[in-house]
Design a protein around this motif. Structure first.
Motif, short mmCIF file in Angstrom:
data_model
loop_
_atom_site.label_atom_id
_atom_site.label_comp_id
_atom_site.label_asym_id
_atom_site.label_seq_id
_atom_site.Cartn_x
_atom_site.Cartn_y
_atom_site.Cartn_z
N PRO A 111 15.60 17.09 0.68
CA PRO A 111 14.59 16.88 1.74
C PRO A 111 15.15 16.93 3.15
O PRO A 111 14.86 16.06 3.98
CB PRO A 111 14.10 15.47 1.41
N TYR A 112 15.93 17.96 3.48
CA TYR A 112 16.59 17.97 4.78
C TYR A 112 15.63 18.34 5.91
O TYR A 112 14.86 19.29 5.79
CB TYR A 112 17.77 18.94 4.78
N ARG A 113 15.73 17.59 6.99
CA ARG A 113 14.99 17.91 8.21
C ARG A 113 15.88 18.61 9.23
O ARG A 113 15.43 19.48 9.97
CB ARG A 113 14.43 16.61 8.82
N ILE A 163 8.68 12.65 -0.09
CA ILE A 163 8.37 12.81 -1.51
C ILE A 163 7.96 14.25 -1.81
O ILE A 163 8.43 14.86 -2.77
CB ILE A 163 7.26 11.82 -1.94
N ALA A 164 7.10 14.81 -0.96
CA ALA A 164 6.61 16.18 -1.16
C ALA A 164 7.77 17.18 -1.10
O ALA A 164 7.83 18.12 -1.91
CB ALA A 164 5.55 16.52 -0.13
N LYS A 165 8.68 17.00 -0.16
CA LYS A 165 9.79 17.93 -0.01
C LYS A 165 10.74 17.85 -1.20
O LYS A 165 11.25 18.88 -1.68
CB LYS A 165 10.55 17.65 1.29
N VAL A 166 10.99 16.63 -1.68
CA VAL A 166 11.85 16.48 -2.86
C VAL A 166 11.22 17.15 -4.07
O VAL A 166 11.88 17.83 -4.86
CB VAL A 166 12.13 14.99 -3.15
N GLY A 199 0.78 -1.23 0.00
CA GLY A 199 0.00 0.00 0.00
C GLY A 199 0.81 1.28 0.00
O GLY A 199 0.26 2.37 0.15
N GLN A 200 2.13 1.18 -0.15
CA GLN A 200 2.99 2.36 -0.14
C GLN A 200 3.24 2.87 -1.57
O GLN A 200 3.23 2.08 -2.53
CB GLN A 200 4.34 2.03 0.51
N PRO A 201 3.48 4.17 -1.73
CA PRO A 201 3.79 4.74 -3.05
C PRO A 201 5.24 4.46 -3.45
O PRO A 201 6.06 5.38 -3.55
CB PRO A 201 3.52 6.23 -2.85
N VAL A 202 5.54 3.18 -3.66
CA VAL A 202 6.94 2.77 -3.87
C VAL A 202 7.54 3.41 -5.12
O VAL A 202 8.66 3.93 -5.09
CB VAL A 202 7.05 1.23 -3.93
N ASP A 203 6.80 3.37 -6.23
CA ASP A 203 7.33 3.94 -7.47
C ASP A 203 7.59 5.43 -7.32
O ASP A 203 8.62 5.95 -7.77
CB ASP A 203 6.37 3.68 -8.63
N GLU A 204 6.66 6.14 -6.68
CA GLU A 204 6.84 7.57 -6.47
C GLU A 204 8.05 7.84 -5.57
O GLU A 204 8.77 8.82 -5.76
CB GLU A 204 5.58 8.19 -5.85
#
Length: 379
Positions: free
Chosen positions: A294-296, A285-288, A27-32
């Motif tokens: 995508p640094y926290r 994904i959204a940050k990239v 159920g994860q967005p693996v391709d994305e």
């Protein structure tokens, strides 16, 4: 920079002791996610141009849970953005023993992967069930045989000790089976109870039947003794290798050298700055997509912190910390900075000193964390 780590956070089953950044595969967005990783790779080498890399490491999670097309995309992405020589690089893939088919092994081999690291943990099916692993003894034997048939001649396995209800005899049997596999590298780790794990919740309730500290120490002593007898050199607190097969990638960390980290929750150390990526998959994904990076957390390591890290990371190696390298790297004599800590730990019998290195004693390896702490206070 000569190393890069790539994080695949997906697992078919969450192990009861694991606190790494991971989620169930289904159920994860693996391709994305893989597309986001590819974008992060591109942006990373644009901002921090890559040299020719010496080591690549794909870890998790469970990288081998990916399907064939997904594995192919990941490998193509790595080749697209990083430069390395297939003949000279150490290219490691972590794997679960029950998730590597003949076809996946052939794909990895053809793509230049030349080192496999299997999360075996134990060969006892009852203990595997206790710690939440999905593979069994037969899966390990079959998959390692398949890996050798596919041409892999640099194979590592992880073993664990100090498991719930584990006995010294069971760990001795694990070591005997490991030696019979004729592999090149063995890591042997003690169980650490980490927050936010199933085992942590059981431990808090007092329902996790762990071996005593004395029994765990016996298991570690047994590992050191048996590895030496069977031709595996201990080169780090928990790692043993046949000559020439030390993990070059992990030595990057222990030598306090810089590296790229790609993927959700991955850590990197570039240009004197340590960065931690966003962990949750969708946020990553959204940050990239937004910025490419995508640094926290971003932390510039101070000069003092660099010297502290040189000590507590380097002391993990059995050879210890080189006095000459310390002086060349920091322009300071090691004793001018850490003389008091070195003397104190030597008096406790936990450190020893040669003309060239400061290193843990055999007893010090049992109490490594206590020694490392001594170098976090600075001068």
């Amino acid at each position: 920079m000569k190393s890069a780590y790539f994080h695949i956070p997906f697992c078919a089953q969450i192990c009861y002791y694991c606190d790494f950044n991971k989620v169930f595969f289904q159920g994860q967005p693996v391709d994305e996610y893989l597309q986001a990783m590819e974008r992060e790779m591109k942006k990373t080498v644009e901002v921090f141009p890559a040299e020719r890399l010496d080591t690549l490491f794909v870890g998790g999670g469970t990288p081998t849970v990916l399907e064939m097309k997904q594995l192919d995309f990941l490998l193509e992405s790595i080749y697209k953005h990083f430069r390395f020589s297939k003949d000279e690089v150490e290219f490691t893939f972590e794997a679960n023993p029950n998730e590597l088919s003949k076809e996946k092994l052939q794909l990895l081999k053809a793509a230049g992967v030349n080192r496999l690291s299997f999360g075996v943990q134990t060969f006892h099916d009852s203990l595997l069930k206790t710690i939440g692993r999905t593979h069994r003894y037969g899966d390990v034997m079959r998959t390692i045989s398949l890996a050798k048939e596919a041409g892999f001649d640099n194979i590592s396995i992880d073993l664990m000790y100090g498991l719930p209800n584990q006995t010294l005899q069971q760990f001795q049997e694990d070591l005997e089976i490991a030696f019979s596999l004729d592999i090149q590298h063995i890591s042997a780790y003690s169980l650490i109870i980490e927050p936010k794990t199933i085992f942590y919740n059981l431990w808090r309730k007092g329902t996790l039947p762990l071996p005593s500290e004395e029994e765990e120490a016996e298991m570690y002593e047994e590992a050191m003794r048996q590895m030496e007898l069977h031709g595996y050199q201990q080169y780090e607190i928990s790692n043993y290798a046949r000559p020439g097969f030390q993990s070059r990638h992990n030595l990057t960390y222990w030598n306090n050298e810089e590296y790229y980290g790609i993927g959700a929750g991955a850590h990197s150390y570039v240009d004197g700055v340590r960065r931690v990526n966003i962990g949750p998959i969708k946020q990553y994904i959204a940050k990239v997509q937004e910025t490419g990076l995508p640094y926290r957390e971003v932390h510039r390591v101070t000069w003092m912190e660099q010297m502290e890290e040189e000590m507590f990371l380097g002391l993990r190696k059995t050879e210890g910390v080189s006095k000459r390298r310390f002086s060349e790297k920091f322009g300071r004599d090691m004793h001018d900075v850490f003389g008091a800590a070195i003397r104190a730990e030597r008096q406790k019998g936990l450190l020893e000193e040669t003309d060239t290195h400061v290193r843990l004693t055999r007893r010090g390896r049992l109490l490594g964390n206590e020694v490392f702490q001594a170098f976090l206070t600075g001068m």
